[in-house]
Design an enzyme around this catalytic site. Structure first.
Site: not given
Length: 240
Positions: A95, A132, A154
Protein backbone atom coordinates in the site's frame (compact mmCIF):
# COMPACT_ATOMS: atom_id res chain seq x y z
CA UNK A 1 33.37 -26.43 -36.25
CA UNK A 2 31.52 -25.05 -33.23
CA UNK A 3 27.95 -26.23 -32.77
CA UNK A 4 25.34 -23.52 -33.12
CA UNK A 5 23.85 -22.51 -29.78
CA UNK A 6 20.19 -23.43 -29.33
CA UNK A 7 17.81 -20.58 -28.79
CA UNK A 8 15.02 -20.51 -26.26
CA UNK A 9 11.77 -18.73 -27.01
CA UNK A 10 9.79 -16.74 -24.45
CA UNK A 11 6.11 -16.04 -25.10
CA UNK A 12 4.51 -13.38 -22.92
CA UNK A 13 1.28 -12.94 -24.89
CA UNK A 14 0.08 -15.94 -26.85
CA UNK A 15 -2.23 -18.94 -26.78
CA UNK A 16 -0.12 -20.38 -23.95
CA UNK A 17 2.58 -18.09 -22.57
CA UNK A 18 5.82 -19.65 -21.36
CA UNK A 19 9.22 -20.93 -22.49
CA UNK A 20 9.77 -23.09 -25.58
CA UNK A 21 12.90 -24.80 -26.84
CA UNK A 22 11.98 -24.79 -30.52
CA UNK A 23 10.51 -22.24 -32.89
CA UNK A 24 7.92 -24.74 -34.07
CA UNK A 25 6.52 -24.94 -30.53
CA UNK A 26 6.73 -21.20 -29.93
CA UNK A 27 5.25 -20.21 -33.27
CA UNK A 28 2.21 -22.37 -32.59
CA UNK A 29 1.52 -20.18 -29.55
CA UNK A 30 1.69 -16.84 -31.38
CA UNK A 31 0.26 -17.58 -34.81
CA UNK A 32 -3.25 -16.20 -35.09
CA UNK A 33 -2.99 -14.51 -31.67
CA UNK A 34 -3.72 -10.77 -31.94
CA UNK A 35 -1.07 -8.69 -30.16
CA UNK A 36 1.27 -11.62 -29.56
CA UNK A 37 4.43 -10.72 -27.67
CA UNK A 38 7.44 -13.01 -27.80
CA UNK A 39 11.22 -13.01 -28.13
CA UNK A 40 14.14 -15.39 -28.63
CA UNK A 41 17.13 -15.62 -26.29
CA UNK A 42 20.48 -17.32 -26.06
CA UNK A 43 19.80 -18.85 -22.65
CA UNK A 44 17.02 -19.57 -20.19
CA UNK A 45 18.06 -16.97 -17.60
CA UNK A 46 17.77 -14.14 -20.14
CA UNK A 47 14.36 -15.40 -21.23
CA UNK A 48 13.11 -15.59 -17.63
CA UNK A 49 14.43 -12.11 -16.93
CA UNK A 50 12.54 -10.74 -19.93
CA UNK A 51 9.31 -12.47 -18.94
CA UNK A 52 9.67 -11.15 -15.41
CA UNK A 53 10.08 -7.58 -16.68
CA UNK A 54 6.95 -8.02 -18.82
CA UNK A 55 4.98 -9.30 -15.82
CA UNK A 56 6.03 -6.39 -13.62
CA UNK A 57 5.18 -3.85 -16.32
CA UNK A 58 1.81 -5.39 -17.14
CA UNK A 59 -1.23 -3.18 -16.66
CA UNK A 60 -3.69 -6.07 -16.91
CA UNK A 61 -3.92 -9.49 -15.29
CA UNK A 62 -1.10 -11.86 -16.21
CA UNK A 63 -1.36 -15.52 -17.21
CA UNK A 64 -1.06 -17.61 -14.03
CA UNK A 65 1.36 -20.00 -15.73
CA UNK A 66 3.88 -17.14 -16.05
CA UNK A 67 3.57 -16.20 -12.39
CA UNK A 68 4.18 -19.83 -11.40
CA UNK A 69 7.12 -20.12 -13.80
CA UNK A 70 8.83 -16.97 -12.55
CA UNK A 71 8.24 -17.82 -8.91
CA UNK A 72 9.64 -21.33 -9.33
CA UNK A 73 12.83 -19.93 -10.84
CA UNK A 74 13.13 -17.22 -8.18
CA UNK A 75 12.51 -19.66 -5.34
CA UNK A 76 15.03 -22.19 -6.65
CA UNK A 77 17.82 -19.71 -5.95
CA UNK A 78 16.68 -19.06 -2.38
CA UNK A 79 17.29 -21.14 0.76
CA UNK A 80 14.47 -23.58 1.42
CA UNK A 81 12.22 -22.47 4.27
CA UNK A 82 12.42 -24.53 7.42
CA UNK A 83 8.65 -24.40 7.78
CA UNK A 84 6.30 -25.76 5.14
CA UNK A 85 3.61 -23.48 3.70
CA UNK A 86 1.65 -26.50 2.49
CA UNK A 87 -2.08 -26.02 2.99
CA UNK A 88 -1.67 -22.39 4.02
CA UNK A 89 -3.02 -19.36 2.20
CA UNK A 90 -0.17 -17.21 0.92
CA UNK A 91 -0.87 -13.48 0.90
CA UNK A 92 1.21 -10.59 -0.40
CA UNK A 93 0.14 -7.01 0.33
CA UNK A 94 1.34 -3.50 -0.41
CA UNK A 95 0.00 0.00 0.00
CA UNK A 96 1.08 3.55 -0.46
CA UNK A 97 0.19 7.19 -0.98
CA UNK A 98 1.89 9.87 -3.06
CA UNK A 99 2.42 12.43 -1.79
CA UNK A 100 2.08 11.21 1.78
CA UNK A 101 -0.66 12.08 2.66
CA UNK A 102 -2.21 12.09 -0.80
CA UNK A 103 -3.81 9.80 -3.34
CA UNK A 104 -3.29 6.24 -2.21
CA UNK A 105 -4.09 2.64 -2.91
CA UNK A 106 -3.57 -0.93 -1.82
CA UNK A 107 -2.77 -4.13 -3.69
CA UNK A 108 -3.30 -7.73 -2.59
CA UNK A 109 -2.41 -11.12 -4.06
CA UNK A 110 -3.98 -14.18 -2.43
CA UNK A 111 -2.83 -17.69 -3.37
CA UNK A 112 -3.74 -21.19 -2.32
CA UNK A 113 -2.42 -23.99 -4.48
CA UNK A 114 -3.35 -23.13 -8.06
CA UNK A 115 -5.94 -20.58 -6.98
CA UNK A 116 -5.01 -16.92 -7.26
CA UNK A 117 -6.91 -13.69 -6.64
CA UNK A 118 -5.88 -10.04 -6.88
CA UNK A 119 -7.57 -7.15 -5.05
CA UNK A 120 -6.96 -3.40 -5.17
CA UNK A 121 -8.61 -0.02 -4.65
CA UNK A 122 -7.62 3.63 -4.72
CA UNK A 123 -8.37 6.48 -2.29
CA UNK A 124 -8.57 10.24 -2.74
CA UNK A 125 -6.68 11.15 0.45
CA UNK A 126 -4.85 8.82 2.79
CA UNK A 127 -1.36 7.83 4.02
CA UNK A 128 1.24 5.16 3.32
CA UNK A 129 0.67 3.43 6.64
CA UNK A 130 -3.10 3.39 6.34
CA UNK A 131 -2.90 1.80 2.90
CA UNK A 132 -0.40 -0.82 4.12
CA UNK A 133 -2.84 -1.64 6.92
CA UNK A 134 -5.88 -1.56 4.63
CA UNK A 135 -4.21 -4.09 2.33
CA UNK A 136 -3.84 -6.55 5.22
CA UNK A 137 -7.41 -5.96 6.39
CA UNK A 138 -8.92 -6.43 2.93
CA UNK A 139 -6.87 -9.60 2.39
CA UNK A 140 -8.01 -11.18 5.65
CA UNK A 141 -11.61 -10.10 5.09
CA UNK A 142 -11.55 -11.95 1.77
CA UNK A 143 -11.04 -15.30 3.53
CA UNK A 144 -14.33 -17.16 3.81
CA UNK A 145 -13.38 -19.29 6.83
CA UNK A 146 -10.76 -19.40 9.60
CA UNK A 147 -7.45 -20.05 7.85
CA UNK A 148 -3.73 -20.55 8.32
CA UNK A 149 -2.04 -17.67 6.57
CA UNK A 150 1.48 -16.57 5.64
CA UNK A 151 1.25 -12.86 4.99
CA UNK A 152 4.09 -10.99 3.26
CA UNK A 153 4.39 -7.21 3.48
CA UNK A 154 7.18 -4.67 3.08
CA UNK A 155 5.72 -2.55 5.88
CA UNK A 156 7.89 -2.58 9.01
CA UNK A 157 5.17 -0.48 10.62
CA UNK A 158 2.66 -3.32 10.29
CA UNK A 159 5.00 -6.23 10.99
CA UNK A 160 6.71 -4.73 14.04
CA UNK A 161 3.49 -3.37 15.54
CA UNK A 162 1.97 -6.87 15.48
CA UNK A 163 4.91 -9.23 16.02
CA UNK A 164 6.52 -7.06 18.71
CA UNK A 165 3.04 -6.61 20.21
CA UNK A 166 3.25 -2.83 20.35
CA UNK A 167 -0.36 -2.51 19.25
CA UNK A 168 -1.58 -4.70 22.12
CA UNK A 169 0.23 -2.42 24.57
CA UNK A 170 -1.42 0.63 23.02
CA UNK A 171 -4.80 -1.06 23.31
CA UNK A 172 -4.22 -1.96 26.98
CA UNK A 173 -3.30 1.65 27.75
CA UNK A 174 -6.46 3.01 26.13
CA UNK A 175 -4.74 3.40 22.75
CA UNK A 176 -1.91 5.46 24.13
CA UNK A 177 1.73 4.82 23.28
CA UNK A 178 4.46 4.44 25.88
CA UNK A 179 5.18 8.19 25.67
CA UNK A 180 1.57 8.99 26.51
CA UNK A 181 0.73 10.18 22.98
CA UNK A 182 -2.42 8.86 21.34
CA UNK A 183 -1.75 6.10 18.80
CA UNK A 184 -2.66 6.77 15.17
CA UNK A 185 -4.82 4.69 12.85
CA UNK A 186 -6.77 3.28 15.78
CA UNK A 187 -9.80 2.49 13.59
CA UNK A 188 -7.72 0.21 11.35
CA UNK A 189 -5.80 -1.42 14.21
CA UNK A 190 -9.13 -2.40 15.81
CA UNK A 191 -10.27 -4.01 12.55
CA UNK A 192 -6.98 -5.83 12.08
CA UNK A 193 -6.91 -7.18 15.63
CA UNK A 194 -10.44 -8.56 15.26
CA UNK A 195 -9.44 -10.32 12.02
CA UNK A 196 -6.26 -11.73 13.56
CA UNK A 197 -8.44 -13.42 16.18
CA UNK A 198 -10.21 -15.33 13.39
CA UNK A 199 -7.12 -16.58 11.57
CA UNK A 200 -3.68 -17.94 12.40
CA UNK A 201 -1.43 -15.44 10.64
CA UNK A 202 2.35 -15.56 10.29
CA UNK A 203 3.72 -12.18 9.24
CA UNK A 204 6.81 -12.09 7.01
CA UNK A 205 8.58 -8.86 6.13
CA UNK A 206 9.95 -8.59 2.59
CA UNK A 207 12.19 -5.87 1.26
CA UNK A 208 10.29 -3.67 -1.17
CA UNK A 209 11.46 -3.15 -4.76
CA UNK A 210 14.00 -5.94 -4.37
CA UNK A 211 12.84 -8.41 -6.99
CA UNK A 212 10.14 -10.32 -5.10
CA UNK A 213 7.67 -11.06 -7.91
CA UNK A 214 4.48 -10.90 -5.88
CA UNK A 215 5.58 -7.85 -3.90
CA UNK A 216 6.32 -6.11 -7.20
CA UNK A 217 2.93 -7.18 -8.53
CA UNK A 218 1.22 -5.68 -5.47
CA UNK A 219 3.18 -2.48 -6.00
CA UNK A 220 1.92 -2.36 -9.59
CA UNK A 221 -1.66 -2.83 -8.36
CA UNK A 222 -1.18 0.08 -5.95
CA UNK A 223 0.01 2.34 -8.75
CA UNK A 224 -2.89 1.40 -11.00
CA UNK A 225 -5.42 1.89 -8.19
CA UNK A 226 -4.12 5.37 -7.40
CA UNK A 227 -4.61 6.38 -11.04
CA UNK A 228 -8.15 5.00 -11.22
CA UNK A 229 -11.05 7.15 -12.35
CA UNK A 230 -13.06 6.29 -9.24
CA UNK A 231 -11.28 6.89 -5.93
CA UNK A 232 -12.78 6.00 -2.55
CA UNK A 233 -12.97 8.14 0.57
CA UNK A 234 -10.81 7.05 3.51
CA UNK A 235 -13.35 8.15 6.11
CA UNK A 236 -11.10 7.12 8.98
CA UNK A 237 -8.30 9.45 7.96
CA UNK A 238 -8.22 12.88 9.52
CA UNK A 239 -5.53 15.30 8.46
CA UNK A 240 -3.57 16.46 11.50
Amino acid sequence: MTAKARKIYAVFLGHRPGLYESWSEASAQVQGFKGAKYKSFGDRDEAISWLRSCVLAASESVDEHLITLIKSVSNSARPTSTTSDSGKIIIHTDGGASPNPGKGGYGVVLQQGKLRKELSAGYELTTNNRMEMMAVIVALKALKEPSRVVLHTDSKYVVDSITKRWVYGWMKRGWKKSDGQLAVNIDLWKMMIDLLKQHKVEFKWVKGHAGDVENERCDTLVGEARKGSVLLQDTGYHRG
